[in-house]
Design a protein around this motif. Structure first.
Motif, PDB file in Angstrom:
ATOM      1  N   TYR A 299       0.851  -1.191   0.000  1.00  0.00           N
ATOM      2  CA  TYR A 299       0.000   0.000   0.000  1.00  0.00           C
ATOM      3  C   TYR A 299       0.884   1.238   0.000  1.00  0.00           C
ATOM      4  O   TYR A 299       1.656   1.450   0.942  1.00  0.00           O
ATOM      5  CB  TYR A 299      -0.919  -0.019   1.218  1.00  0.00           C
TER       6      TYR A 299
ATOM      7  N   ILE B  67       4.028  -5.360   1.422  1.00  0.00           N
ATOM      8  CA  ILE B  67       3.430  -6.372   2.302  1.00  0.00           C
ATOM      9  C   ILE B  67       3.724  -7.770   1.746  1.00  0.00           C
ATOM     10  O   ILE B  67       4.128  -8.664   2.475  1.00  0.00           O
ATOM     11  CB  ILE B  67       1.902  -6.161   2.415  1.00  0.00           C
TER      12      ILE B  67
ATOM     13  N   PRO C  34      -0.522 -16.222   9.900  1.00  0.00           N
ATOM     14  CA  PRO C  34      -0.818 -15.339  11.027  1.00  0.00           C
ATOM     15  C   PRO C  34      -1.469 -14.022  10.593  1.00  0.00           C
ATOM     16  O   PRO C  34      -1.413 -13.656   9.414  1.00  0.00           O
ATOM     17  CB  PRO C  34       0.554 -15.090  11.666  1.00  0.00           C
ATOM     18  N   ASN C  35      -2.051 -13.327  11.540  1.00  0.00           N
ATOM     19  CA  ASN C  35      -2.637 -12.006  11.280  1.00  0.00           C
ATOM     20  C   ASN C  35      -1.564 -11.092  10.703  1.00  0.00           C
ATOM     21  O   ASN C  35      -0.429 -11.083  11.181  1.00  0.00           O
ATOM     22  CB  ASN C  35      -3.168 -11.372  12.572  1.00  0.00           C
ATOM     23  N   GLY C  36      -1.939 -10.356   9.673  1.00  0.00           N
ATOM     24  CA  GLY C  36      -1.009  -9.394   9.087  1.00  0.00           C
ATOM     25  C   GLY C  36      -0.018  -9.999   8.108  1.00  0.00           C
ATOM     26  O   GLY C  36       0.855  -9.296   7.595  1.00  0.00           O
ATOM     27  N   ALA C  37      -0.146 -11.301   7.824  1.00  0.00           N
ATOM     28  CA  ALA C  37       0.796 -11.966   6.913  1.00  0.00           C
ATOM     29  C   ALA C  37       0.676 -11.469   5.481  1.00  0.00           C
ATOM     30  O   ALA C  37       1.596 -11.611   4.680  1.00  0.00           O
ATOM     31  CB  ALA C  37       0.580 -13.476   6.946  1.00  0.00           C
ATOM     32  N   GLY C  38      -0.493 -10.907   5.141  1.00  0.00           N
ATOM     33  CA  GLY C  38      -0.720 -10.435   3.777  1.00  0.00           C
ATOM     34  C   GLY C  38      -1.703 -11.286   2.997  1.00  0.00           C
ATOM     35  O   GLY C  38      -1.816 -11.167   1.777  1.00  0.00           O
ATOM     36  N   LYS C  39      -2.471 -12.117   3.701  1.00  0.00           N
ATOM     37  CA  LYS C  39      -3.406 -13.025   3.024  1.00  0.00           C
ATOM     38  C   LYS C  39      -4.467 -12.245   2.256  1.00  0.00           C
ATOM     39  O   LYS C  39      -4.724 -12.516   1.080  1.00  0.00           O
ATOM     40  CB  LYS C  39      -4.067 -13.959   4.053  1.00  0.00           C
ATOM     41  N   SER C  40      -5.083 -11.266   2.938  1.00  0.00           N
ATOM     42  CA  SER C  40      -6.113 -10.463   2.255  1.00  0.00           C
ATOM     43  C   SER C  40      -5.490  -9.651   1.129  1.00  0.00           C
ATOM     44  O   SER C  40      -6.089  -9.489   0.055  1.00  0.00           O
ATOM     45  CB  SER C  40      -6.807  -9.519   3.242  1.00  0.00           C
ATOM     46  N   THR C  41      -4.280  -9.133   1.376  1.00  0.00           N
ATOM     47  CA  THR C  41      -3.597  -8.357   0.336  1.00  0.00           C
ATOM     48  C   THR C  41      -3.347  -9.226  -0.896  1.00  0.00           C
ATOM     49  O   THR C  41      -3.498  -8.754  -2.035  1.00  0.00           O
ATOM     50  CB  THR C  41      -2.269  -7.800   0.891  1.00  0.00           C
TER      51      THR C  41
ATOM     52  N   LYS D 105      -6.578  -9.529  -2.739  1.00  0.00           N
ATOM     53  CA  LYS D 105      -6.889  -8.247  -3.388  1.00  0.00           C
ATOM     54  C   LYS D 105      -5.996  -8.014  -4.606  1.00  0.00           C
ATOM     55  O   LYS D 105      -6.435  -7.432  -5.600  1.00  0.00           O
ATOM     56  CB  LYS D 105      -6.737  -7.086  -2.388  1.00  0.00           C
TER      57      LYS D 105
ATOM     58  N   GLN E 162     -13.905  -9.920   2.880  1.00  0.00           N
ATOM     59  CA  GLN E 162     -14.336 -10.359   4.211  1.00  0.00           C
ATOM     60  C   GLN E 162     -15.456  -9.482   4.743  1.00  0.00           C
ATOM     61  O   GLN E 162     -16.395  -9.958   5.363  1.00  0.00           O
ATOM     62  CB  GLN E 162     -13.147 -10.343   5.182  1.00  0.00           C
TER      63      GLN E 162
ATOM     64  N   GLU F 149     -11.900 -15.166   4.283  1.00  0.00           N
ATOM     65  CA  GLU F 149     -12.458 -15.539   5.586  1.00  0.00           C
ATOM     66  C   GLU F 149     -13.986 -15.639   5.580  1.00  0.00           C
ATOM     67  O   GLU F 149     -14.667 -14.937   6.332  1.00  0.00           O
ATOM     68  CB  GLU F 149     -11.992 -14.554   6.661  1.00  0.00           C
TER      69      GLU F 149
ATOM     70  N   GLN G 109      -9.217 -18.436   8.808  1.00  0.00           N
ATOM     71  CA  GLN G 109      -8.657 -18.538  10.161  1.00  0.00           C
ATOM     72  C   GLN G 109      -9.024 -19.885  10.786  1.00  0.00           C
ATOM     73  O   GLN G 109      -8.291 -20.403  11.621  1.00  0.00           O
ATOM     74  CB  GLN G 109      -9.181 -17.422  11.072  1.00  0.00           C
TER      75      GLN G 109
END
Ligand SMILES: Nc1ncnc2c1ncn2[C@@H]1O[C@H](COP(=O)(O)OP(=O)(O)OP(=O)(O)O)[C@@H](O)[C@H]1O
Ligand SMILES: [Mg+2]
Length: 235
Positions: free
Chosen positions: A13, A19, A38-45, A48, A86, A161, A193
């Motif tokens: 970003y 990321i 883990p949270n913040g790993a970049g999965k959603s990124t 996207k 999500q 998710e 998750q």
């Protein structure tokens, strides 16, 4: 030929540190593939970036042999990608029928026949067609969000998710709906998750850590791996 081959994706970003630092994921015909991490790993990124909502600064995104790396989100949707984010994945103040109608924008002429087909597949949506989307339960809303994705007759469905915030029973039902959709032939790439349950219904899976691939394997194989279990699945 792979349905999706995302190779060495670098993305993020703005001017901040990237990321995704060279992430790769592949989906073969007929597969359910799950990404955990883990949270913040970049999965959603990563989802996207595949959907064209975040630009890849390096790497390639190939959809059924076609390079879509430089296509925008609209171009990727036309190329067959449906992305269910999500959050905010339905219009709460519109009815179920209106949500499906809007989602049919790629093929307005075929939209009403397509909606009727979805009402037949998901009787709950038919029963609720005049209900405002915000009155649906969490699980019903996810079905509507997936149905909206199906309005464009996709060749690949991306789900971020899908069971977040659902009760265990509703999450189970949603996984059943995802498996049923896949049995009809639709390849699915999801981020979850609920890693054990998701990997159990997946052909293959990837572990993403700090924007890079950390492990991959069959769904059941990853779910049974002691190291993966210790790190991501709570022992
Ligand atoms: N729109 C944005 N603008 C700036 N930074 C963002 C944006 N969206 C996400 N990030 C940052 O990118 C990093 C990765 O976020 P991402 O949402 O891809 O992670 P994730 O693996 O999906 O995590 P989670 O499991 O919490 O959903 C995080 O540090 C997050 O703060
Ligand atoms: Mg996420």
């Amino acid at each position: 030929m792979s349905v999706l081959a995302a190779e060495g994706v670098v993305a993020g970003y703005g001017a901040a540190e990237q990321i995704l630092k060279g992430a790769s994921v592949r989906v073969e015909p007929g597969e359910i593939v799950t990404i955990i991490g883990p949270n913040g790993a970049g999965k959603s990124t990563l989802l996207k970036t595949i959907a064209g909502l975040v630009a890849a600064k390096e790497g390639q995104i190939i959809l059924s042999g076609k390079d879509v790396t430089s296509a925008d989100a609209g171009g990727r949707a036309k190329a067959g990608i449906a992305f269910v984010p999500q959050e905010r994945n339905v219009f709460g103040s519109l009815t179920v029928a209106e949500n499906l109608e809007i989602a049919g924008f790629l093929d307005p002429a075929g939209a009403s026949a397509r909606a009727e087909g979805l009402y037949a597949t998901y009787p709950m949506l038919a029963a609720k067609r005049r209900a405002l989307a915000r009155t649906l339960s969490g699980g019903q809303r996810q079905i509507l969000a997936m149905a909206m994705g199906l309005m464009s007759n996709p060749s690949l469905m991306l789900l971020d998710e899908p069971t977040a915030g659902l009760s265990p029973k509703a999450a189970d039902d949603l996984f059943d709906a995802i498996v049923a959709l896949n049995r009809d032939g639709l390849p699915i790439l999801m981020v979850e998750q609920h890693a054990v349950e998701a990997l159990a219904v997946s052909h293959r899976g990837y572990v993403l850590v700090s924007g890079r691939n950390s492990a991959e394997g069959t769904g059941p194989g990853l779910a049974a791996d002691p190291e993966i279990r210790r790190l991501f699945l709570g022992g």
